[in-house]
Write an enzyme that holds these catalytic residues in place. Structure first.
Site, PDB file in Angstrom:
ATOM      1  N   CYS A 132       0.830  -1.213   0.000  1.00  0.00           N
ATOM      2  CA  CYS A 132       0.000   0.000   0.000  1.00  0.00           C
ATOM      3  C   CYS A 132       0.861   1.258   0.000  1.00  0.00           C
ATOM      4  O   CYS A 132       1.446   1.612   1.034  1.00  0.00           O
ATOM      5  CB  CYS A 132      -0.918  -0.012   1.222  1.00  0.00           C
ATOM      6  SG  CYS A 132      -1.878   1.491   1.371  1.00  0.00           S
ATOM      7  N   CYS A 135      -0.491   4.075   2.339  1.00  0.00           N
ATOM      8  CA  CYS A 135      -0.215   3.867   3.770  1.00  0.00           C
ATOM      9  C   CYS A 135       1.274   4.096   4.072  1.00  0.00           C
ATOM     10  O   CYS A 135       1.612   4.700   5.079  1.00  0.00           O
ATOM     11  CB  CYS A 135      -0.573   2.454   4.202  1.00  0.00           C
ATOM     12  SG  CYS A 135      -1.990   1.737   3.392  1.00  0.00           S
ATOM     13  N   ASP A 136       2.151   3.569   3.249  1.00  0.00           N
ATOM     14  CA  ASP A 136       3.572   3.486   3.607  1.00  0.00           C
ATOM     15  C   ASP A 136       4.508   4.359   2.778  1.00  0.00           C
ATOM     16  O   ASP A 136       5.702   4.455   3.092  1.00  0.00           O
ATOM     17  CB  ASP A 136       4.047   2.021   3.473  1.00  0.00           C
ATOM     18  CG  ASP A 136       3.254   1.089   4.374  1.00  0.00           C
ATOM     19  OD1 ASP A 136       2.744   1.567   5.404  1.00  0.00           O
ATOM     20  OD2 ASP A 136       3.139  -0.096   4.046  1.00  0.00           O
TER      21      ASP A 136
END
Ligand SMILES: Cc1cc2nc3c(=O)[nH]c(=O)nc-3n(C[C@H](O)[C@H](O)[C@H](O)COP(=O)(O)OP(=O)(O)OC[C@H]3O[C@@H](n4cnc5c(N)ncnc54)[C@H](O)[C@@H]3O)c2cc1C
Length: 304
Positions: A132, A135-136
């Site tokens: 992701c 997200c990261d």
């Protein structure tokens, strides 16, 4: 008379839309979500194809849907549906934290990230290997990253990462992208992105943290390496429906429904990416969710 109870498994767009329709139709709606409300779209940096919300972030779109469902009275349980049974006309969904009974159930559990299954992937997951970019991605600011995949998700991830990272290398398995042309065009205009086609990822290397990705150059039949601190795998989704057998029929792991979203068990419906269908998008998940809810309401009416 108490309202009929419907449990919805999953908390993505299909589930949230189903909850909105169920509540407006007078049934109770309990959403079981194992991670966070919003589903896959919450991982998408920018959604450009959702009507009336141009250029909205996936997270904001998911929040809007979740708020609407909750304002209408949908209940949320942060729990994973582990198994499903039907006895005497009543369903019971077993979760980690309890058992939820229902007069009807809608399975809207979407799909999960597919894994490459190559050495180093699991060991370095969370240590540089991710599924992701939303997200990261920020963890790799000004660093070098690799994106693996050739569809819309890979294109979107690479575009997002190019605005954060020093360099982004995109490895695709074949000789072209299979995603939207407009995204591929945007990607080709970015200076810090290198696209390597015909590259089959073979290993993730690094002691405690990711240091490089090895890939087979399918044209030269030579193993090469892409040094990086982050690698984002975007090779599609995989359904997770074995736990709902034998109440549903599966085709390549996806749930078979008719056009009312009915499965082979009366009172049990499936909606969104989890079912056999051609187009997996937010609008089609929403559409499935609405149809499943209306079908469930009609089933409940006929039962009473
Ligand atoms: C990176 C990315 C970018 C995308 N971009 C776009 C885009 O621009 N436009 C577009 O229209 N679509 C896009 N999509 C596709 C879109 O996100 C999906 O089609 C849509 O989210 C499907 O919705 P769903 O509700 O069926 O399933 P999901 O979104 O997969 O939601 C399912 C939910 O169920 C939960 N769940 C799973 N199993 C269980 C269980 N056993 N118990 C409890 N909860 C469970 C999951 O945690 C998840 O939250 C994108 C997808 C990705 C990954």
């Amino acid at each position: 008379m108490l309202p009929k109870k419907v449990v919805i498994i999953g908390g993505g767009p299909a589930a949230l839309t189903a909850a909105i329709y169920l509540r407006r139709g007078g049934a109770s709606a309990t959403i079981l979500e194992k991670e966070a409300l919003g589903g896959q779209i919450a991982d998408c940096p920018k959604v450009d194809n959702y009507p009336a919300c141009p250029s909205i972030s996936g997270l904001e779109l998911a929040d809007k849907m979740a708020n609407q469902a909750m304002e209408l009275g949908a209940e949320i349980e942060l729990d994973e549906a582990l198994s499903l049974q039907k006895e005497g006309g009543l369903f019971s969904v077993k979760g980690n934290y309890g058992t939820y009974t229902a007069d009807a159930v809608i399975i809207a559990n979407g799909a999960k990230h597919a894994h490459l299954g190559v050495p180093g992937e699991d060991r370095l997951s969370g240590r540089g290997v991710s599924y992701c970019a939303v997200c990261d991605g920020a963890f790799f600011k000004n660093q070098e990253t690799v994106v693996i995949g050739d569809g819309n998700s890979a294109l979107q991830y690479a575009i997002l990462l190019s605005s954060l990272c020093k360099k982004v290398t995109v490895l695709t398995l074949f000789d072209r992208f299979f995603g939207e042309e407009s995204l591929a065009k945007t990607l080709s205009s970015l200076q810090n992105v290198e696209v390597i086609h015909n590259a089959s990822t073979t290993e993730f290397l690094g002691e405690n943290k990711l240091e490089k990705v090895l890939y087979l150059d399918k044209v030269g039949s030579e193993t090469k390496e892409a040094p990086c601190q982050g690698a984002f795998i975007a090779i599609g989704q995989k359904p997770d429906n074995d736990r709902f057998r034998p109440l549903v029929e599966l085709d390549k792991g996806y749930i078979v429904t008719d056009e009312t979203m009915a499965t082979l068990t009366p009172g049990l419906y499936a909606a969104g990416d989890t079912r056999v269908k051609k187009i997996r998008q937010v609008v089609t998940a929403d559409s499935d969710g609405a149809i499943a809810a209306l079908s469930a309401l009609s089933y409940l009416k006929n039962q009473s």
